[in-house]
Design an enzyme around this catalytic site. Structure first.
Site, PDB file in Angstrom:
ATOM      1  N   ALA B   6       0.863  -1.190   0.000  1.00  0.00           N
ATOM      2  CA  ALA B   6       0.000   0.000   0.000  1.00  0.00           C
ATOM      3  C   ALA B   6       0.894   1.233   0.000  1.00  0.00           C
ATOM      4  O   ALA B   6       1.684   1.438   0.916  1.00  0.00           O
ATOM      5  CB  ALA B   6      -0.904  -0.013   1.236  1.00  0.00           C
ATOM      6  N   SER B   8       1.083   5.238   0.022  1.00  0.00           N
ATOM      7  CA  SER B   8       0.303   6.454   0.256  1.00  0.00           C
ATOM      8  C   SER B   8       0.846   7.623  -0.539  1.00  0.00           C
ATOM      9  O   SER B   8       0.205   8.649  -0.650  1.00  0.00           O
ATOM     10  CB  SER B   8       0.346   6.802   1.737  1.00  0.00           C
ATOM     11  OG  SER B   8       1.676   7.157   2.094  1.00  0.00           O
ATOM     12  N   GLY B  10       3.824   8.672   0.502  1.00  0.00           N
ATOM     13  CA  GLY B  10       4.759   9.194   1.493  1.00  0.00           C
ATOM     14  C   GLY B  10       6.059   8.400   1.519  1.00  0.00           C
ATOM     15  O   GLY B  10       6.211   7.401   0.811  1.00  0.00           O
ATOM     16  N   VAL B  11       6.978   8.872   2.363  1.00  0.00           N
ATOM     17  CA  VAL B  11       8.306   8.261   2.389  1.00  0.00           C
ATOM     18  C   VAL B  11       8.271   6.871   3.023  1.00  0.00           C
ATOM     19  O   VAL B  11       8.962   5.954   2.576  1.00  0.00           O
ATOM     20  CB  VAL B  11       9.320   9.193   3.106  1.00  0.00           C
ATOM     21  CG1 VAL B  11       8.947   9.418   4.563  1.00  0.00           C
ATOM     22  CG2 VAL B  11      10.738   8.673   2.980  1.00  0.00           C
ATOM     23  N   SER B  13       5.950   4.430   3.188  1.00  0.00           N
ATOM     24  CA  SER B  13       5.451   3.313   2.383  1.00  0.00           C
ATOM     25  C   SER B  13       6.336   3.048   1.175  1.00  0.00           C
ATOM     26  O   SER B  13       6.491   1.894   0.757  1.00  0.00           O
ATOM     27  CB  SER B  13       3.997   3.553   1.958  1.00  0.00           C
ATOM     28  OG  SER B  13       3.846   4.770   1.284  1.00  0.00           O
ATOM     29  N   MET B  32      -4.618   3.600  -2.332  1.00  0.00           N
ATOM     30  CA  MET B  32      -6.050   3.595  -2.065  1.00  0.00           C
ATOM     31  C   MET B  32      -6.564   5.011  -2.230  1.00  0.00           C
ATOM     32  O   MET B  32      -6.140   5.907  -1.509  1.00  0.00           O
ATOM     33  CB  MET B  32      -6.320   3.103  -0.643  1.00  0.00           C
ATOM     34  CG  MET B  32      -5.697   1.756  -0.347  1.00  0.00           C
ATOM     35  SD  MET B  32      -5.866   1.275   1.390  1.00  0.00           S
ATOM     36  CE  MET B  32      -7.566   0.707   1.395  1.00  0.00           C
ATOM     37  N   CYS B  96      -9.961   3.511   9.797  1.00  0.00           N
ATOM     38  CA  CYS B  96      -9.433   3.307   8.440  1.00  0.00           C
ATOM     39  C   CYS B  96      -8.568   2.050   8.396  1.00  0.00           C
ATOM     40  O   CYS B  96      -8.669   1.248   7.485  1.00  0.00           O
ATOM     41  CB  CYS B  96      -8.632   4.535   7.997  1.00  0.00           C
ATOM     42  SG  CYS B  96      -7.971   4.377   6.330  1.00  0.00           S
ATOM     43  N   CYS B 193      -6.622  12.816   7.724  1.00  0.00           N
ATOM     44  CA  CYS B 193      -6.202  13.096   6.355  1.00  0.00           C
ATOM     45  C   CYS B 193      -7.269  13.791   5.536  1.00  0.00           C
ATOM     46  O   CYS B 193      -6.972  14.498   4.595  1.00  0.00           O
ATOM     47  CB  CYS B 193      -5.771  11.805   5.667  1.00  0.00           C
ATOM     48  SG  CYS B 193      -7.123  10.630   5.422  1.00  0.00           S
TER      49      CYS B 193
END
Lengths: 426, 358
Positions: B6, B8, B10-11, B13, B32, B96, B193
């Site tokens: 998964a 996102s 970002g760093v 993941s 997602m 979530c 978020c």
């Protein structure tokens, strides 16, 4: 789903785009590489806006391409405005350029976003469609009458715009333009543009009729089906030409202000240095598609019929459009699949090498809801839309593989996918 | 293994996926799409998806975007709004993880033939002596996310991987920089978020529920101030209560949405010795008297307590703090960690604070 080996894929999404045809590649090649007039082997790279020999060489190519495009589209060469593609052509037609025409644009509810969004941005009106996705002519007449036929569109006279300002636009009386697509990109349903033109003539005489023929152009002879539209959008990459080029036909006596103001190219209707190679490739693709059309329409139509017939034999699979009641483009097979999440079925198809589409994606690449299905009244959350579209070079073997893959994938998604609590397909 | 990572955008993941590739796994990335609707703004924005896609391409793996906006609305956003409307404090990140990342995404991974789902959470999956799997704290205690992962209990953990759980955030950023990932210097994501910093919680909720002005009273019931939206006040809150004379030494000790009243009092009024939990799920059996460490917010520190009772049939659990401690807002997630031996830093149970803990 390992990094995809594209050589093994079956493309069942030709409505999204299709490969360059040989004729287009051959036509573009001299403009990208090979002998040029300076002897350096950089291709015919001249800017057609100039006056010297290099420029004149490019102008000649542009003129030839314009004549070819005009022949296939059934208009005068001077009525062809080359654009960066279908979206620019649609925006230009709906707005009338920059600043926009005065008055209210009207379009059908199932138009491509390239028509729908500018219509909405200008405070325009959308018109209902029937259950097959064809514009409702009675509703169109009603809408056009309601808004009034006081067409007062400003005219562009070589540099000084004589119409109203952008902010006055929404207050201006009358319909500014009517836009109804020749064929719908998701469903493939074909509108009767002559009948639409009759409604516009009767209820809003003088108002330009635009048709987005982007999806129709590979399959239909626009010289007849779109001959009564004043403005016609076409895109090269849907019919074997390169991406990033297309045209808007602007039939006389209609005029447009430029959408892109610049160096006065395209008879002051579209600024910006011409994409010469692209335009040449576009013209060659159009000619080739027109030449092949009688054969390909019959062959692909039969293939599509076979594809659809075999898929609707599967449990819970139906065709969205009853094609006996409403004609569709020959390459389109639009299905509703019960009891699956559409995104999951498409992922499984892809895993087995078949690329299909839900026909509606958002900017992030995720699959979103379809305004087209909503407009034709398909709002059942328990059915997922799947669009398979054939191209002129699709083969029976590809259709066989698509059917096999669809069958296996549907079994798997039904057996393993626990439908979410929210339920259903998006 | 075949792993669905998964991403996102970002760093954390992207580095998690890189580590899995280095370990020889077959990895496919998936982002997602949870939020954004038509405009595609805010969280899961086009730019985050683009960062995820480019990181995947840099790492040489395929990448998909999965649309879970309906599920996110149903399982996360709607309960978040309903909790506020009822004066409870919601935990959207927990929900979530519970419903999206480790339920629908895990199911889709199964469907597509993946063996596991990996995320960039700072947490670990630990196999304990009896062979069962538990969530453990990440090595970087300042970034530990085991609190928001507490619902992961049982067999599904066998199909979950946290490849950066043993690393510090600093090391994660170093790895990203070493590999030239475009996420290397990207700032950490915000807490909730789907609420943008620009518009804030109040305008988000105001679009979805009616917010009511409320009266602020002291423990005797005398009016001492007012708030514009009683639904936005949390027990323990000190600022924004508009107390007479700008008094900021008093805290919200009780929020009564039905009667539009916020009660304030000195800090001591917030103190309690016990805490009652509901909707509790446990990874181990917890008898009365069991000593645990209890964390009551995502970035708070854990404090010692002991179990007073545990009723599995009603999923209710009681705790007594070792020392009186500030009351926990109703609806807040409460996570129990081991206090001794091998259980230290492992999640033992989690649930929601009830209103009846005074």
């Amino acid at each position: 789903m390992s990094p995809t080996d594209c050589s093994e894929l079956v493309d069942m999404d030709h409505a999204a785009t299709t490969a360059l045809c040989d004729e287009s590649i051959a036509a573009m090649e001299p403009f990208l590489m090979g002998t040029d007039l300076t002897g350096r082997g950089r291709g015919r790279y001249g800017n057609p806006s100039g006056s010297h020999a290099l420029a004149r060489d490019a102008v000649r190519a542009l003129d030839e391409a314009r004549e070819q495009v005009a022949t296939v589209l059934g208009c005068e060469p001077g009525e062809v405005v080359f654009t960066s593609g279908g979206t620019e052509a649609d925006n230009h037609a709906v707005t009338g350029g920059m600043p926009p025409r005065r008055g209210t644009p009207v379009c059908s509810a199932v138009e491509h976003p390239a028509v729908l969004r500018p219509t909405q941005a200008l405070g325009g009106a959308t018109v209902a469609v029937d259950r097959f996705g064809r514009v409702d002519l009675t509703a169109l007449a009603e809408t056009v009458r309601t808004i009034g036929d006081g067409h007062t569109g400003g005219s562009y006279t070589g540099g000084s715009y004589t119409g109203g300002s952008y902010t006055e636009n929404s207050r201006a009386p009358g319909v500014s333009v009517v836009s109804v697509m020749t064929a719908n990109n998701e469903l493939g349903t074909i509108n009767d543009i002559s009948a639409v033109a009759e409604v516009v003539r009767r209820h809003a005489p003088g108002v330009p009729l635009h048709t987005d023929a982007v999806q129709a152009a590979p399959w239909l002879d626009l010289r007849s089906v779109a001959c009564e539209a004043d403005l016609v959008s076409v895109s090269a990459h849907k019919l074997g030409g390169p991406k990033g080029t297309g045209a808007l036909v602007v039939r006389r006596p209609h005029t447009l202000a430029p959408l892109l103001h610049g160096g006065g190219q395209e008879r002051d209707r579209r600024g910006g240095t011409h994409n010469v190679a692209g335009i040449v490739g576009f013209a060659a693709a159009l000619i080739a598609a027109a030449r092949r059309r009688p054969v390909s329409v019959e062959r692909i139509g039969a293939l599509r019929d076979s594809l659809a017939q075999r898929l609707v034999a599967l449990d819970g699979v139906t065709e969205t459009i009853d094609r006996r009641k409403a004609p569709t483009l020959p390459g389109h097979c639009h299905l509703l699949v019960r009891g699956v999440v559409g995104e999951e079925l498409l992922l499984l198809l892809e895993q087995r090498g078949v690329c299909a589409s839900a026909a509606s994606s958002c900017a992030s690449g995720a699959i979103g809801a379809s305004h087209v299905l909503e407009a034709i009244g398909v709002v059942d959350p328990d059915v997922a839309p799947v669009r398979l579209t054939l191209g002129a070079d699709s083969t029976p073997a590809e259709v066989d593989r698509a059917v096999e893959t669809f069958t296996v994938s549907l079994d798997r998604v039904r057996s393993l996918s626990r439908r979410g609590a929210v339920g259903g397909a998006r | 293994m075949r792993v669905l990572a998964a991403l996102s955008g970002g760093v954390d993941s992207s580095v998690a996926a890189a580590i899995l590739l280095d370990e020889g796994h077959e990895v496919v990335g998936a982002t997602m799409k949870l939020w954004g609707g038509e405009s595609d703004t805010g969280c899961c924005s086009v730019s985050d998806v683009e960062d995820a896609r480019r990181s995947a391409a840099q790492l040489g793996m395929d990448h998909h975007v999965f649309n879970y906006t309906d599920e996110f609305e149903h399982h996360v956003v709607a309960p978040y709004v309903a909790d506020h409307a009822a004066g409870r404090t919601p935990n959207p990140c927990v929900e979530c993880n519970r419903h999206l990342k480790f339920d629908v995404l895990l199911q889709r991974a199964d469907l597509l033939g993946f063996d596991a789902v990996a995320t960039g959470h700072h947490a670990r999956v630990v196999r304990v002596e009896d062979g069962s799997l538990r969530i453990g704290r990440g090595a970087d205690t300042t970034k530990d996310q085991s609190y928001v992962l507490h619902p992961l209990i049982g067999e599904s953990l066998a199909r979950v991987m946290f490849p950066i759980g043993h690393l510090t955030k600093g090391r994660v950023r170093e790895i990203a920089a070493e590999r030239g990932l475009r996420t290397a210097a990207k700032p950490d994501s915000q807490d909730v978020c789907f609420i943008t910093r620009a518009d804030g919680r109040e305008s988000f909720l105001a679009e979805r529920i009616e917010l009511h002005p409320g009266t602020v009273v002291d423990s005797e019931g005398s009016r001492v101030g007012s708030v514009t939206a009683v639904e936005l006040v949390t027990v323990g809150q000190r600022r924004g209560l508009n107390l007479a004379g700008g008094d900021d030494r008093r805290f919200a000790t009780r929020v009564d949405v039905a009667n539009r009243t916020v009660t304030v009092g000195p800090r001591e009024d917030l103190n309690t010795e016990v805490l009652e939990l509901e909707a509790v799920a446990t990874a181990v059996s917890l008898g009365a008297g069991a000593e645990v460490m209890v964390q009551t917010s995502a970035h708070g520190s854990a404090r010692p307590a002991s179990v007073t009772h545990w009723d599995p049939s009603r999923s209710q659990l009681g705790l007594r703090w070792a020392e009186p401690t500030t009351r926990v807002a109703e609806g807040q997630s409460v996570v129990l960690y081991g206090a001794h031996g091998d259980d230290v830093d492992l999640v033992l149970a989690g649930g929601l604070a009830t209103g009846g803990s005074v």
